[in-house]
Structures are given as structure tokens and as C-alpha cells.
Design a protein around this motif. Structure first.
Motif, PDB file in Angstrom:
ATOM      1  N   GLY A  86       4.518  22.403   4.970  1.00 55.81           N
ATOM      2  CA  GLY A  86       4.668  23.469   4.320  1.00 55.81           C
ATOM      3  C   GLY A  86       5.625  23.421   2.881  1.00 55.81           C
ATOM      4  N   PHE A  87       5.239  24.398   2.063  1.00 54.33           N
ATOM      5  CA  PHE A  87       6.110  24.226   0.781  1.00 54.33           C
ATOM      6  C   PHE A  87       6.646  25.765   0.359  1.00 54.33           C
ATOM      7  N   ASP A  88       7.738  25.899  -0.070  1.00 51.58           N
ATOM      8  CA  ASP A  88       7.937  27.121  -0.581  1.00 51.58           C
ATOM      9  C   ASP A  88       7.761  28.506   0.375  1.00 51.58           C
ATOM     10  N   ASN A  89       7.609  28.203   1.680  1.00 49.98           N
ATOM     11  CA  ASN A  89       7.141  29.292   2.409  1.00 49.98           C
ATOM     12  C   ASN A  89       5.919  30.127   1.812  1.00 49.98           C
ATOM     13  N   ARG A  90       5.241  29.505   1.012  1.00 50.11           N
ATOM     14  CA  ARG A  90       3.953  29.858   0.307  1.00 50.11           C
ATOM     15  C   ARG A  90       2.759  29.042   0.317  1.00 50.11           C
ATOM     16  N   LEU A  91       3.074  27.818   0.883  1.00 51.20           N
ATOM     17  CA  LEU A  91       1.864  26.645   0.756  1.00 51.20           C
ATOM     18  C   LEU A  91       1.926  25.974   2.006  1.00 51.20           C
ATOM     19  N   GLU A  92       0.727  25.635   2.697  1.00 50.11           N
ATOM     20  CA  GLU A  92       0.681  24.701   3.987  1.00 50.11           C
ATOM     21  C   GLU A  92      -0.863  23.945   3.535  1.00 50.11           C
ATOM     22  N   PHE A  93      -0.637  22.686   3.919  1.00 47.07           N
ATOM     23  CA  PHE A  93      -1.578  21.771   4.132  1.00 47.07           C
ATOM     24  C   PHE A  93      -1.559  20.786   5.065  1.00 47.07           C
ATOM     25  N   GLY A  94      -2.684  20.263   5.520  1.00 43.67           N
ATOM     26  CA  GLY A  94      -2.579  19.207   6.583  1.00 43.67           C
ATOM     27  C   GLY A  94      -3.806  18.275   7.081  1.00 43.67           C
ATOM     28  N   TYR A  95      -3.486  17.716   8.020  1.00 45.73           N
ATOM     29  CA  TYR A  95      -4.567  16.970   8.481  1.00 45.73           C
ATOM     30  C   TYR A  95      -4.728  16.598   9.904  1.00 45.73           C
ATOM     31  N   THR A  96      -6.173  16.836  10.398  1.00 42.12           N
ATOM     32  CA  THR A  96      -6.314  16.889  12.057  1.00 42.12           C
ATOM     33  C   THR A  96      -7.396  15.938  12.242  1.00 42.12           C
ATOM     34  N   SER A  97      -7.111  14.861  13.272  1.00 37.29           N
ATOM     35  CA  SER A  97      -8.269  14.243  13.689  1.00 37.29           C
ATOM     36  C   SER A  97      -8.924  14.600  14.788  1.00 37.29           C
ATOM     37  N   SER A  98     -10.045  14.790  14.989  1.00 37.40           N
ATOM     38  CA  SER A  98     -10.780  15.429  16.014  1.00 37.40           C
ATOM     39  C   SER A  98     -11.608  14.136  16.981  1.00 37.40           C
ATOM     40  N   ASN A  99     -11.490  14.252  18.109  1.00 38.00           N
ATOM     41  CA  ASN A  99     -11.915  13.276  19.025  1.00 38.00           C
ATOM     42  C   ASN A  99     -12.699  13.918  20.167  1.00 38.00           C
ATOM     43  N   HIS A 100     -13.706  13.238  20.774  1.00 42.92           N
ATOM     44  CA  HIS A 100     -14.572  13.870  21.626  1.00 42.92           C
ATOM     45  C   HIS A 100     -15.033  12.959  22.704  1.00 42.92           C
ATOM     46  N   THR A 101     -15.259  13.444  24.072  1.00 46.36           N
ATOM     47  CA  THR A 101     -15.807  12.674  25.141  1.00 46.36           C
ATOM     48  C   THR A 101     -17.162  13.307  25.287  1.00 46.36           C
ATOM     49  N   ASP A 102     -18.131  12.490  26.011  1.00 47.51           N
ATOM     50  CA  ASP A 102     -19.419  12.636  26.034  1.00 47.51           C
ATOM     51  C   ASP A 102     -19.829  13.773  27.215  1.00 47.51           C
ATOM     52  N   GLU A 115     -18.255  10.473  18.183  1.00 50.80           N
ATOM     53  CA  GLU A 115     -16.871  10.510  18.143  1.00 50.80           C
ATOM     54  C   GLU A 115     -16.580  11.777  17.166  1.00 50.80           C
ATOM     55  N   GLY A 116     -15.301  12.231  17.017  1.00 48.40           N
ATOM     56  CA  GLY A 116     -14.913  13.392  16.314  1.00 48.40           C
ATOM     57  C   GLY A 116     -14.947  13.192  14.751  1.00 48.40           C
ATOM     58  N   MET A 117     -14.540  13.968  14.025  1.00 52.57           N
ATOM     59  CA  MET A 117     -14.374  14.350  12.615  1.00 52.57           C
ATOM     60  C   MET A 117     -12.886  14.391  11.967  1.00 52.57           C
ATOM     61  N   ASN A 118     -12.856  14.097  10.761  1.00 59.99           N
ATOM     62  CA  ASN A 118     -11.654  14.403   9.928  1.00 59.99           C
ATOM     63  C   ASN A 118     -11.436  15.824   9.394  1.00 59.99           C
ATOM     64  N   ILE A 119     -10.519  16.246   9.621  1.00 66.35           N
ATOM     65  CA  ILE A 119     -10.418  17.658   9.129  1.00 66.35           C
ATOM     66  C   ILE A 119      -9.158  17.922   8.207  1.00 66.35           C
ATOM     67  N   PHE A 120      -9.347  18.361   7.078  1.00 66.74           N
ATOM     68  CA  PHE A 120      -8.379  18.630   5.979  1.00 66.74           C
ATOM     69  C   PHE A 120      -8.117  20.038   5.638  1.00 66.74           C
ATOM     70  N   ASN A 121      -6.959  20.550   5.464  1.00 68.66           N
ATOM     71  CA  ASN A 121      -6.768  22.019   5.547  1.00 68.66           C
ATOM     72  C   ASN A 121      -5.825  22.398   4.212  1.00 68.66           C
ATOM     73  N   VAL A 122      -5.978  23.341   3.527  1.00 66.06           N
ATOM     74  CA  VAL A 122      -4.859  24.106   2.781  1.00 66.06           C
ATOM     75  C   VAL A 122      -5.074  25.451   2.471  1.00 66.06           C
ATOM     76  N   LYS A 123      -3.745  26.187   2.701  1.00 69.19           N
ATOM     77  CA  LYS A 123      -3.715  27.519   2.425  1.00 69.19           C
ATOM     78  C   LYS A 123      -2.617  28.033   1.635  1.00 69.19           C
TER      79      LYS A 123
END
Length: 298
Positions: A86-102, A115-123
Motif C-alpha cells: 500500500g501507499f499513502d493509505n490511498r493505493l494498493e497493488f500486488g501479485y498473486t500466484s494461483s496453483n491448482h491440483t487436478d 497449473e494456475g495463473m498469474n494475478i496482478f491487481n491495483v486499487k
């Protein structure tokens, strides 16, 4: 047109009710600061308007998250690990790695057994709760999610991965009644071309979908908060590459336990109705999914 269609089904009515109760209240992170499976501040799937805490004009300490979802014998299990800044209590951003079992269904599971996917977010929070000293103003944020290398469904059909995402606006408020009762209301609209937030592959096209949630935080001895919660998420109607199949609206029930008052750590457990018979002969059996989550802010 979207709201007219929503008013004709029970889940849609629930979303409209959630949106309509976003009235004046006293802003507070009473639900506990935690991250969604996409990595942004929220419940299990849907975002809230709050962002991870950070000092004025400075970056804050990172928040890490872990999610595990038992999606049943057909879809398998989903395990996500993410980090949010987070920055300045106004912005957040991040990355998540998603994994999966069959999953183990020889007919349907091949749609999801990758296999899972890559997830990027910003708010970005564009209106803080109680702005200009008006306690009736809720927090309002806009944000987006980008998912890359999404293999679900499309890899089986086209032998390649897909890209999809969300763009959304959301508002969140805490409503208090006297000294003993309060609830948190969240509601918003997202534009998306993802099915089940990417876990069901892509939608045929971009659609506007509503979402909403309610939580009832209960402080216990001034040390922890226990918050039963429910979230409702509309999904795009049709699945790309699977003619005639469509996912229903998500209905998720959860309980969050967080440290009070700073919610430095949180634990969630939940279940949800995410999908069963999507088309004749296509039953993914995810109407009793079990999920757990843990978050820690340094």
C-alpha cells in the motif's frame, strides 16, 4: 437492462438490496483487513473499498495471504499465495500466484486440470470514508485485476492460455446502531471478461456484473473481532468455448476472525454455491466448496 434482469431472480435481488443499504454510517475497518483470492483487500472473491494500511505519503509494510479452496471432485483444489503493498493509505497493488491440483472426473476434469495463473491487481481509493468530516460519506474506490496465463477451459480446447481481467468501482461503509450492533455493507459493479474470476476460463465478451456483501463484526473482549459475512457475485452468463454452458451467480458464506483493533492478522473459513449443472451432462459439483484463508500484515 442489467438491473432489470437482476430484479427478476433471487440472487440479483439480494445484490440490489445490498447496494440499496449503502447509506450513511461511521467508517471503520471493522471487518478486518484481509485479501481476496485476487490479492486485493476484500472478502473471498469480491473487493472492498478499503486498501491495505500505509503511512501518509509513504509505502506501508506488505501483507501476505494464503487461500486454499476444495472445489470438489471435478474441479480440484485451488491454492493461492499473494503479497499486497500500500501507499499513502490511498493505493494498493500486488501479485498473486494461483496453483491448482487436478480433479478426478475423466470426462469434465480435463477442462480444469492445469497449473494456475498469474494475478496482478491495483486499487485506488478516490473517496475516503467520512470525507470532508461528513460521517455519512462511504469509502469509494476504483480498481482492476489482470490475469495472465489462465489455462482453465481454453487450454483444453485451444491448447493455449488466456488473458482476462476486471475493472470495477466499489463502495464500503460501516453502519452502527447504538453501541451493540453494526454491520459492514459493500457493493459495486465490475466489467469483466472472466468466468468465476478466471477459474472458469473466459466469458464470451465483456459484461457489467454487480456484486455486494454484508458482514456483522462482533468484538470480543477488545482483542479480536468475529465477523460472519455473505457475498453475492454475478457472473457473465456464457462460457467461452463451451456452447450452451453458463455459470450461476456466486453465493458465499464466511466467518472472519481478526485481531482487534489493527487486524494485523486474519483467518477466514467459508463455503459457497459456485456451480453445479452448467449444461446437460456438465456438472462441476462446486455447490459446497470449502475454503480457508490466512493473512498477515508485517
Amino acid at each position: 437492462m442489467m438491473f432489470k434482469k437482476m430484479s427478476t431472480n433471487g440472487a440479483g435481488k439480494a445484490v440490489l438490496i445490498v447496494l440499496s443499504v449503502l447509506a450513511p454510517g461511521l467508517s471503520h475497518r471493522a471487518l478486518g483487513q484481509a485479501l481476496t483470492m485476487d490479492g486485493q483487500s476484500g472478502i473471498f472473491l469480491q473487493p472492498e473499498a478499503d486498501v491495505v494500511p500505509s503511512p501518509h505519503h509513504q509505502f506501508g509494510a506488505p501483507t501476505i495471504s494464503f487461500h486454499a479452496v476444495d472445489a470438489g471432485p471435478v474441479a480440484g483444489d485451488y491454492i493461492n499465495v499473494g503479497v499486497e503493498e500500500g501507499f499513502d493509505n490511498r493505493l494498493e497493488f500486488g501479485y498473486t500466484s494461483s496453483n491448482h491440483t487436478d480433479g478426478g472426473d475423466p470426462t469434465i476434469s480435463p477442462l480444469f486440470n492445469f497449473e494456475g495463473m498469474n494475478i496482478f491487481n491495483v486499487k485506488a481509493k478516490i473517496v475516503p470514508a467520512g470525507a470532508h468530516k461528513h460521517k455519512y460519506v462511504p469509502a469509494v474506490s476504483i480498481g482492476g485485476v489482470l490475469r495472465t496465463n489462465d489455462p482453465f477451459v481454453v487450454q483444453f480446447v485451444e491448447h493455449k492460455n488466456a488473458t482476462n481481467g476486471d475493472i470495477y468501482g466499489v463502495t464500503t461503509e460501516l453502519f452502527t446502531f447504538g453501541k451493540k450492533f453494526a454491520f459492514v455493507g459493500t457493493g459495486g459493479v465490475r466489467g469483466t471478461n472472466a468466468q468465476k474470476y478466471g477459474y472458469g476460463g473466459n466469458a464470451i465478451d465483456w459484461e457489467a456484473r454487480a456484486f455486494g456483501g454484508l458482514a456483522f463484526p462482533v468484538p470480543i473482549k477488545g482483542k479480536i473481532v468475529v465477523a460472519p459475512a455473505v457475498e453475492v457475485n454475478q457472473e457473465p452468463r456464457y462460457i467461452k468455448y463451451v456452447p450452451g454452458a453458463h455459470f450461476p451467480t456466486d453465493l458465499i458464506y464466511a466467518v472472519r476472525v481478526s485481531r482487534y483493533p489493527d487486524s494485523k492478522w486474519t483467518f477466514d473459513v467459508g463455503t459457497g454455491h459456485l456451480g453445479a449443472a452448467l449444461a446437460p451432462g456438465l456438472n462441476i459439483k462446486v455447490n459446497n466448496a470449502i475454503a480457508i484463508a490466512a493473512d498477515f500484515r508485517f
